[in-house]
Scaffold this active site. Structure first.
Site, PDB file in Angstrom:
ATOM      1  N   THR A  23      36.545  34.033  35.805  1.00 37.00           N
ATOM      2  CA  THR A  23      37.321  32.863  36.406  1.00 37.00           C
ATOM      3  C   THR A  23      37.092  32.908  37.874  1.00 37.00           C
ATOM      4  OG1 THR A  23      38.994  33.389  34.684  1.00 37.00           O
ATOM      5  CG2 THR A  23      39.749  31.805  36.583  1.00 37.00           C
ATOM      6  N   LEU A  24      36.535  31.923  38.425  1.00 42.81           N
ATOM      7  CA  LEU A  24      36.235  31.881  39.948  1.00 42.81           C
ATOM      8  C   LEU A  24      37.249  31.360  40.613  1.00 42.81           C
ATOM      9  CD1 LEU A  24      32.602  31.026  39.996  1.00 42.81           C
ATOM     10  CD2 LEU A  24      33.338  33.230  40.698  1.00 42.81           C
TER      11      LEU A  24
END
Lengths: 245, 235
Positions: A23-24
Site C-alpha cells: 500500500t503506497l
C-alpha cells in the site's frame, strides 16, 4: 504480456519485490475514531464515511467491530487494510477458542498483537494504512489503547485518531473525569463528533456509538447530529468588509 | 491517486459555485466552506462577492487570489462607473475579470463566475475558469463540487425558469454537491439579481433536504434510546 513490471533502481536497498505488493497510498479511507473510558467500560464513536480522495463516496461503512468477547476495535485509514486486520483477528480469536480452556484473549493481549502486526509491516515498508483504537474490559479491568500505522502504541483514559487528536483530545482533556456515567460519556463523545463534523473535511453526518462493558458489546443504530448555523455573524459576514471571506 | 501531480494539469478547487439565468435576471449560489488542507478554516464563508450594485462574482480556488482579483476589478469598475455616468454592464465586469485572470495565468489559481443584471442585456452569467477563458453561458458551475453536478444540470436545467424555480434549482444543486464533495460544506448562500435590485439569501445546513443515506438530525443518541418503542402492528 507484461503488466507494468515494477522497476527497482540499481542502488535500491529494498530487496526482492517482484511479487509483493504494497500500500503506497490509501484509496478508500475512514476518518477519526474517538473513545473514552467511563464507569462501566469503554465508549467509542466513529462516523460511517468511506472517502475516496475528496469524494464522500460511501456513507454506510461500519468502522467499529467487536473482537472476541472482551474487545472493541475502531479503525481509521484504508478500509481494505482494516478488513484484512479483521481477518487476522478472526483467526486469532478462532485459535484462542479452539484451546477451549476457559481463558479468552482480553483487550490488552489483542492490542499487543495488533501492535506487533503493525510494527512488523512497517519494518518491511509495507504498512497497513490504519490508525486503530482498541478498547475493552475484562474482569473489571478497563483498557483503552491505540496503534498507528508505524507501530506507535500507547494506552490512555481517552484516545482518538487523525483529526480527533487535534480537535477531540483537547475537549476530552478538559471534560473527562473518572467514573463518567453512560449519559455523560455519550454527550461528551457527541460534543467531540460535532466539532469534527464542523471542522474535518472528510467527516460525514452519520455516526455510531459503541459501548463495551462486562456484559458485552453493543453498537448503536446509525444516526445524525443536529448542527448549529444560526449565529448572526454567519448571516452576513462580509457586510463590513466587502470582498473578504 | 498519484501524489506527484502534474503541476500543469488543471486542478479542481475546494468549493461549489453556481450561476443561473432565469426569465428576469440571475441567481448566484455557493457553499460556505473554506479549507486549509483537511481542516475547515471557515465553515460560514461568503464566496459571493459584490463588484458593483448590479454585478456579483462567485469565487473558487485560492481564497487569496480570488479576493485580490475581485478587489482590483471592484476598484476599476468603480472608476469606470463614475466615468460612464451609469451602472457598468455585466459584460464589462466579466471582461475585467478575464483581463486580470488571463494576463496573470501563471501565477493565479482561481475560477470565477460573474453574474448580474444590466438594462441592455438583462440577466447574464459569464464563466471564467483557470487560464482566463471568458465564456457566456445560460448557466455555469465551478469548483471541485461541480464535478458532481454535470449530470444533474444536464437533466434539470430548463430555459425560461421563474425566479423561484431558478433559486430552488441552485439550492438543490449546491446541497447535492455538499453531500458528496468533502471540500464543500456549511450553508448555501444565494444572491438574486434583477431589475428590482439584489436579494441575499441564507440556507443553513440543517434546513437543506436530505439525500441518499443521510438521516434526520437528532439532538443526541440518548433521545433515541429513551424514546418509546413503536406499538406492535396489528395485521
Amino acid at each position: 504480456m507484461n503488466f507494468m513490471a515494477s522497476k527497482q533502481p540499481e542502488n535500491s536497498l529494498l530487496g526482492p519485490e517482484s511479487d509483493s505488493q504494497r500500500t503506497l497510498y490509501p484509496y478508500v479511507t475512514g476518518t477519526s475514531v474517538v473513545a473514552l473510558k467511563y464507569k462501566d467500560g469503554i465508549l467509542m464513536a466513529a462516523d460511517m464515511g468511506g472517502s475516496y480522495g475528496s469524494t464522500l463516496r460511501y456513507k454506510n461503512v461500519e468502522r467499529m467491530k467487536a473482537i472476541g468477547k472482551h474487545s472493541l476495535l475502531g479503525a481509521s485509514g484504508e478500509i481494505s487494510d482494516f478488513q484484512e486486520i479483521l481477518r487476522y483477528l478472526d483467526e486469532l480469536i478462532l485459535y484462542d477458542n479452539m484451546w477451549d480452556d476457559g481463558n479468552s484473549l482480553g483487550p490488552k493481549e489483542v492490542h499487543n498483537y495488533l501492535t506487533r502486526v503493525m510494527y512488523n509491516r512497517r519494518n518491511k515498508f509495507n504498512p497497513l494504512w490504519n490508525s486503530l483504537v482498541l478498547g475493552g474490559i475484562k474482569n473489571g479491568q478497563k483498557y483503552l489503547g491505540t496503534v498507528s500505522m508505524i507501530g506507535v502504541n500507547f494506552e490512555d483514559n481517552h484516545v482518538a485518531t487523525g483529526f480527533g487528536n487535534h480537535l477531540a483530545r483537547p475537549i476530552l482533556r478538559q471534560e473527562w473525569h473518572e467514573n463518567l456515567s453512560f449519559e455523560d460519556g455519550v454527550r461528551l463523545l457527541e460534543k467531540c463528533m460535532r466539532v469534527l463534523l464542523y471542522r474535518d473535511r472528510s467527516a460525514i453526518n452519520k455516526l455510531q456509538i459503541a459501548k463495551i462493558t462486562e456484559e458485552g458489546m453493543t453498537i448503536s443504530q446509525p444516526y445524525s447530529l443536529k448542527t448549529y448555523w444560526e449565529f448572526s455573524a454567519f448571516e452576513n459576514p462580509t457586510q463590513g468588509a466587502v470582498g473578504s471571506w | 491517486m498519484d501524489l506527484n501531480m502534474d503541476l500543469n494539469a488543471p486542478h479542481s478547487m475546494g468549493t461549489t459555485i453556481i450561476g443561473v439565468t432565469y426569465n428576469g435576471g440571475v441567481v448566484l449560489g455557493a457553499d460556505s466552506r473554506t479549507s486549509t488542507g483537511m481542516y475547515v478554516a471557515n465553515r460560514a464563508s461568503d464566496k459571493i462577492t459584490q463588484l458593483t450594485d448590479n454585478v456579483y462574482v462567485c469565487r473558487s480556488g485560492s481564497a487569496a487570489d480570488s479576493q485580490l482579483v475581485s478587489d482590483y476589478v471592484r476598484y476599476f469598475l468603480h472608476q469606470h462607473t463614475i466615468q460612464l455616468g451609469q451602472p457598468a454592464t455585466v459584460k464589462v465586469a466579466a471582461n475585467l475579470i478575464r483581463l486580470i485572470s488571463y494576463n496573470n495565468k501563471n501565477m493565479l489559481e482561481t475560477g470565477l463566475i460573474v453574474g448580474g443584471w444590466d438594462k441592455y442585456e438583462g440577466g447574464k452569467i459569464y464563466g471564467i475558469p483557470l487560464g482566463g477563458t471568458l465564456i457566456e453561458q445560460p448557466f455555469a458551475i465551478g469548483g471541485s463540487g461541480s464535478s458532481y453536478l454535470y449530470g444533474f444540470f444536464d437533466q434539470a436545467w430548463k430555459e425560461g425558469m421563474t425566479k423561484d424555480e431558478a433559486e430552488q434549482l441552485v439550492v438543490k444543486a449546491v446541497s447535492l454537491a455538499i453531500a458528496r464533495d468533502g471540500a464543500s460544506g456549511g450553508v448555501v448562500r444565494t444572491v438574486v439579481i434583477n431589475s428590482e435590485g439584489v436579494t441575499r439569501n441564507f440556507y443553513p445546513g440543517d434546513k437543506l433536504q436530505l439525500w441518499h443515506e443521510e438521516l434526520e438530525p437528532q439532538n443526541s443518541l440518548l433521545d433515541i434510546l429513551n424514546s418509546p418503542s413503536p406499538e406492535p402492528m396489528n395485521i
